[in-house]
Scaffold this motif. Structure first.
Motif, short mmCIF file in Angstrom:
data_model
loop_
_atom_site.label_atom_id
_atom_site.label_comp_id
_atom_site.label_asym_id
_atom_site.label_seq_id
_atom_site.Cartn_x
_atom_site.Cartn_y
_atom_site.Cartn_z
N SER A 150 -37.99 -3.71 -16.23
CA SER A 150 -36.67 -3.17 -16.56
C SER A 150 -36.02 -2.52 -15.35
O SER A 150 -34.82 -2.69 -15.10
CB SER A 150 -36.80 -2.15 -17.70
OG SER A 150 -37.34 -2.75 -18.86
N VAL A 151 -36.82 -1.78 -14.57
CA VAL A 151 -36.30 -1.15 -13.35
C VAL A 151 -35.84 -2.22 -12.36
O VAL A 151 -34.77 -2.10 -11.74
CB VAL A 151 -37.37 -0.25 -12.69
CG1 VAL A 151 -36.94 0.20 -11.30
CG2 VAL A 151 -37.65 0.95 -13.57
N MET A 152 -36.62 -3.30 -12.23
CA MET A 152 -36.27 -4.36 -11.29
C MET A 152 -34.98 -5.07 -11.70
O MET A 152 -34.12 -5.37 -10.85
CB MET A 152 -37.41 -5.38 -11.19
CG MET A 152 -38.70 -4.82 -10.64
SD MET A 152 -38.51 -4.02 -9.04
CE MET A 152 -38.10 -5.43 -8.01
N VAL A 153 -34.82 -5.34 -12.98
CA VAL A 153 -33.61 -6.01 -13.46
C VAL A 153 -32.39 -5.10 -13.28
O VAL A 153 -31.33 -5.53 -12.82
CB VAL A 153 -33.76 -6.42 -14.94
CG1 VAL A 153 -32.43 -6.90 -15.51
CG2 VAL A 153 -34.81 -7.53 -15.07
N LEU A 154 -32.56 -3.83 -13.65
CA LEU A 154 -31.44 -2.88 -13.55
C LEU A 154 -31.01 -2.68 -12.09
O LEU A 154 -29.82 -2.75 -11.76
CB LEU A 154 -31.86 -1.55 -14.15
CG LEU A 154 -30.76 -0.49 -14.33
CD1 LEU A 154 -29.72 -0.97 -15.33
CD2 LEU A 154 -31.37 0.83 -14.79
N SER A 155 -31.98 -2.45 -11.22
CA SER A 155 -31.65 -2.23 -9.80
C SER A 155 -31.14 -3.51 -9.15
O SER A 155 -30.22 -3.47 -8.32
CB SER A 155 -32.87 -1.69 -9.05
OG SER A 155 -33.98 -2.57 -9.18
N SER A 168 -35.06 2.09 -5.08
CA SER A 168 -36.04 1.84 -6.15
C SER A 168 -36.46 0.38 -6.23
O SER A 168 -37.61 0.10 -6.59
CB SER A 168 -35.48 2.30 -7.50
OG SER A 168 -34.36 1.51 -7.87
N HIS A 169 -35.57 -0.55 -5.89
CA HIS A 169 -35.89 -1.98 -6.06
C HIS A 169 -37.10 -2.40 -5.23
O HIS A 169 -38.08 -2.91 -5.80
CB HIS A 169 -34.66 -2.82 -5.71
CG HIS A 169 -34.74 -4.22 -6.21
ND1 HIS A 169 -34.55 -4.56 -7.54
CD2 HIS A 169 -35.00 -5.40 -5.57
CE1 HIS A 169 -34.69 -5.87 -7.69
NE2 HIS A 169 -34.97 -6.39 -6.51
N GLN A 218 -25.93 3.53 -6.48
CA GLN A 218 -26.23 2.38 -5.64
C GLN A 218 -27.34 2.68 -4.65
O GLN A 218 -28.22 1.85 -4.40
CB GLN A 218 -24.97 1.94 -4.88
CG GLN A 218 -23.94 1.22 -5.72
CD GLN A 218 -24.45 -0.12 -6.25
OE1 GLN A 218 -24.69 -0.27 -7.44
NE2 GLN A 218 -24.63 -1.08 -5.36
N GLU A 219 -27.31 3.87 -4.09
CA GLU A 219 -28.35 4.25 -3.13
C GLU A 219 -29.71 4.37 -3.82
O GLU A 219 -30.74 3.94 -3.29
CB GLU A 219 -27.98 5.58 -2.47
CG GLU A 219 -28.97 6.06 -1.41
CD GLU A 219 -29.08 5.13 -0.21
OE1 GLU A 219 -30.06 5.26 0.55
OE2 GLU A 219 -28.20 4.26 -0.03
#
Length: 293
Positions: free
Chosen positions: A166-171, A200-201, A194-195
């Motif tokens: 979920s973090v990867m898709v969101l970022s 995080s990505h 954005q930063e």
């Protein structure tokens, strides 16, 4: 079912004695995963690894090891296209997984066959199982707890992966659609968002890669009794030994569902003289009621 109660009563008190004496095919003995689950897993782990190995050279594109890798694929622009294409496949896999889970749950609710214990949803029993398992590994308990289809460790794996994806898709979406996020978020927040996503990505990807390599792969494939590989993710079947050791409650359900397994267990117990002496019930009345249902 009287036959099930008799079989449970025949089992030795020492579960280790039981699962160490059963015959187990390394490819698997008993059904565990549907074809949909196997497809989800195949799509997820292949796209995840390829995303990691294409994403890292993009983020660290000036590193000495990243430049030749990008050149091998045709340049960093080509690597970006490959990475984004794989991201689309991963998102499709996630949506496919959610859709089949919801559909399967609705069907089971309609047929009144839904059982919370057989799902990946955490329950209070997982906390008790974790505590008892730690007592077992510290030598303060002689046997592992009787766990269900998905034990506490597998649930941690699952929800950690769900959070990471979920973090990867969101970022990742913030890289592809910065204008969209800028229109949604307040101006004072958009640049910070954005930063944060930019940081995080790659870091979440690196963390996930390390967790998969050193935790998930070890527990699933490299641990004693599983090495060199557990075939469940391909065949959909689990070995009899593994199920009795870590998913005993699910094994009891297999005894209910498969007459051949009942015959096998009875023959094993009698032929190897493992039949227990008459004693207290091996499972609680609540568990027996579930089996009768």
């Amino acid at each position: 079912m009287k036959e099930i109660e008799e079989l449970v009563a025949m089992m030795p008190d020492d579960r280790v004695l039981l699962y160490k004496n059963v015959d187990s095919n390394p490819i698997g003995d008993l059904h565990r995963y549907s074809v949909h689950i196997r497809i989800h897993h195949l799509l997820t782990f292949t796209t995840f690894l390829l995303l990691a190995f294409t994403g890292m050279p993009i983020h660290y594109n000036t590193a000495f090891w990243a430049e030749p890798f990008n050149m091998l694929l045709g340049g960093i622009e080509v690597t970006r296209v490959i990475h984004r294409t794989l991201a689309v496949v991963m998102v499709f896999s996630m949506l496919y997984h959610i859709l089949t889970l919801v559909a399967d749950t609705l069907v089971k609710l309609q047929q009144k066959t839904f059982e919370l214990g057989r799902t990946i949803i955490p329950t209070l029993k997982d906390i008790r199982d974790f505590k008892e398992d730690m007592l077992y590994f510290s030598g303060k308990r002689t046997m592992r707890p009787e766990m269900d289809k998905f034990m506490y460790k597998q649930k941690i794996h699952y929800f950690a992966a769900a959070f990471g994806n979920s973090v990867m898709v969101l970022s990742g979406s913030s890289f592809l659609f910065p204008e969209m996020w800028a229109s949604i978020l307040p101006a004072s927040v958009a640049s910070h968002w954005q930063e944060m996503m930019r940081l995080s990505h790659p870091h979440e990807a690196l963390l996930a890669l390390l967790v998969i390599a050193f935790w998930h792969w070890y527990n699933v494939h490299l641990a004693p009794g599983r090495f060199p590989m557990q075939w469940t993710f391909l065949t959909g079947k689990i070995t009899r030994e593994h199920q009795i050791e870590e998913h005993f409650l699910e094994y009891l359900r297999c005894l209910v569902e498969y007459p051949a397994e009942r015959r096998y267990l009875r023959n094993l117990l009698t032929s190897k003289k493992l039949v227990a002496q008459p004693a207290a019930p091996k499972v609680s009345e609540e568990q027996l009621e579930e089996l009768r249902a």
